[in-house]
Write a protein that holds these residues in place. Structure first.
Motif, PDB file in Angstrom:
ATOM      1  N   HIS A 165       0.831  -1.208   0.000  1.00 46.43           N
ATOM      2  CA  HIS A 165       0.000   0.000   0.000  1.00 46.43           C
ATOM      3  C   HIS A 165       0.864   1.256   0.000  1.00 46.43           C
ATOM      4  CE1 HIS A 165      -3.305   2.702   1.091  1.00 46.43           C
ATOM      5  NE2 HIS A 165      -2.487   3.191   2.008  1.00 46.43           N
ATOM      6  N   TYR A 166       1.847   1.307   0.884  1.00 51.66           N
ATOM      7  CA  TYR A 166       2.668   2.510   1.009  1.00 51.66           C
ATOM      8  C   TYR A 166       3.549   2.732  -0.217  1.00 51.66           C
ATOM      9  CZ  TYR A 166       1.048   2.826   5.789  1.00 51.66           C
ATOM     10  OH  TYR A 166       0.254   2.932   6.889  1.00 51.66           O
ATOM     11  N   VAL A 167       4.085   1.664  -0.776  1.00 46.24           N
ATOM     12  CA  VAL A 167       4.923   1.797  -1.979  1.00 46.24           C
ATOM     13  C   VAL A 167       4.076   2.289  -3.154  1.00 46.24           C
ATOM     14  CG1 VAL A 167       6.275   0.529  -3.693  1.00 46.24           C
ATOM     15  CG2 VAL A 167       6.637   0.100  -1.254  1.00 46.24           C
ATOM     16  N   MET A 168       2.910   1.658  -3.361  1.00 46.87           N
ATOM     17  CA  MET A 168       2.055   2.070  -4.476  1.00 46.87           C
ATOM     18  C   MET A 168       1.569   3.503  -4.278  1.00 46.87           C
ATOM     19  SD  MET A 168      -0.074  -1.396  -5.334  1.00 46.87           S
ATOM     20  CE  MET A 168      -0.803  -0.759  -6.853  1.00 46.87           C
ATOM     21  N   ARG A 169       1.228   3.854  -3.073  1.00 44.42           N
ATOM     22  CA  ARG A 169       0.754   5.212  -2.769  1.00 44.42           C
ATOM     23  C   ARG A 169       1.838   6.235  -3.074  1.00 44.42           C
ATOM     24  NH1 ARG A 169      -3.924   6.863   0.684  1.00 44.42           N
ATOM     25  NH2 ARG A 169      -4.063   8.890  -0.271  1.00 44.42           N
ATOM     26  N   ALA A 170       3.087   5.912  -2.692  1.00 43.70           N
ATOM     27  CA  ALA A 170       4.209   6.824  -2.941  1.00 43.70           C
ATOM     28  C   ALA A 170       4.440   7.021  -4.437  1.00 43.70           C
ATOM     29  CB  ALA A 170       5.473   6.294  -2.275  1.00 43.70           C
ATOM     30  N   LEU A 171       4.087   6.002  -5.227  1.00 44.56           N
ATOM     31  CA  LEU A 171       4.247   6.082  -6.684  1.00 44.56           C
ATOM     32  C   LEU A 171       3.008   6.644  -7.371  1.00 44.56           C
ATOM     33  CD1 LEU A 171       6.027   2.653  -7.267  1.00 44.56           C
ATOM     34  CD2 LEU A 171       7.062   4.934  -7.335  1.00 44.56           C
TER      35      LEU A 171
END
Length: 184
Positions: A165-171
């Motif tokens: 979730h956090y990686v995709m959100r950051a991207l």
């Protein structure tokens, strides 16, 4: 067996409809010819490294925006809801469901998204002043990445991994948790 049967029926419809519309190589050739009329640039440019990234990254995000706008205003419109309603029927969203893994009526909106995305990629090359190379290799990379993102955002098991979730959100990508909200 029912899910397998429905998946095969949906696949048959999807393949049949997809064959009626222009394919990505044809759209790429057409878009290249249209943009060629705007420029006098000739010759070939090597598509590798930073040039591929300079095309793929902005085209990926513009293509995603076009996909969202089409999804929101075409698929969710009262007139064309029937082409997308089945996709929202399952209570549990996971990629192997018929209507997620195979989307029989996606060809109606996908052709518009593909045409605009490919046109944007060639327009970007034109705006950068590069000769109009064959962008099909870069477009194939982008389509592969888009498919991986779609599968990730539809993967119920990934909702449990907040790191994703956090990686995709950051991207700036739709996470499985956010996509679940859309489906509910």
């Amino acid at each position: 067996w029912f899910l397998l049967g429905m998946t095969l029926v949906f696949l048959a419809i999807q393949v049949g409809l997809t064959l009626l519309f222009p394919q990505i190589p044809d759209l790429s050739t057409w878009a290249r010819a249209q943009v060629a009329g705007w420029t006098q640039a000739t010759g070939a440019v090597e598509l590798s490294g930073w040039r591929v990234a300079a095309i793929v990254v902005p085209t990926f995000f513009v293509g995603g925006l076009i996909d969202y706008v089409t999804h929101r205003f075409f698929n969710h419109s009262p007139t064309f809801w029937w082409t997308h309603e089945y996709h929202h029927l399952p209570n549990d969203v996971f990629v192997l469901l018929p209507g997620l893994m195979v989307r029989p009526f996606a060809a109606f909106s996908s052709v518009a998204v593909a045409l605009i995305t490919v046109g944007f990629a060639y327009g970007l090359v034109w705006a950068l002043g590069w000769p109009l190379a064959d962008l099909l290799p870069a477009l194939k990379i982008m389509i592969f990445v888009q498919l991986m993102i779609l599968m990730t955002s539809h993967s119920c098991f990934l909702r449990r991994f907040w790191g994703v979730h956090y990686v995709m959100r950051a991207l700036l990508l739709t996470t499985p948790q956010e996509h679940l909200i859309h489906h509910t």
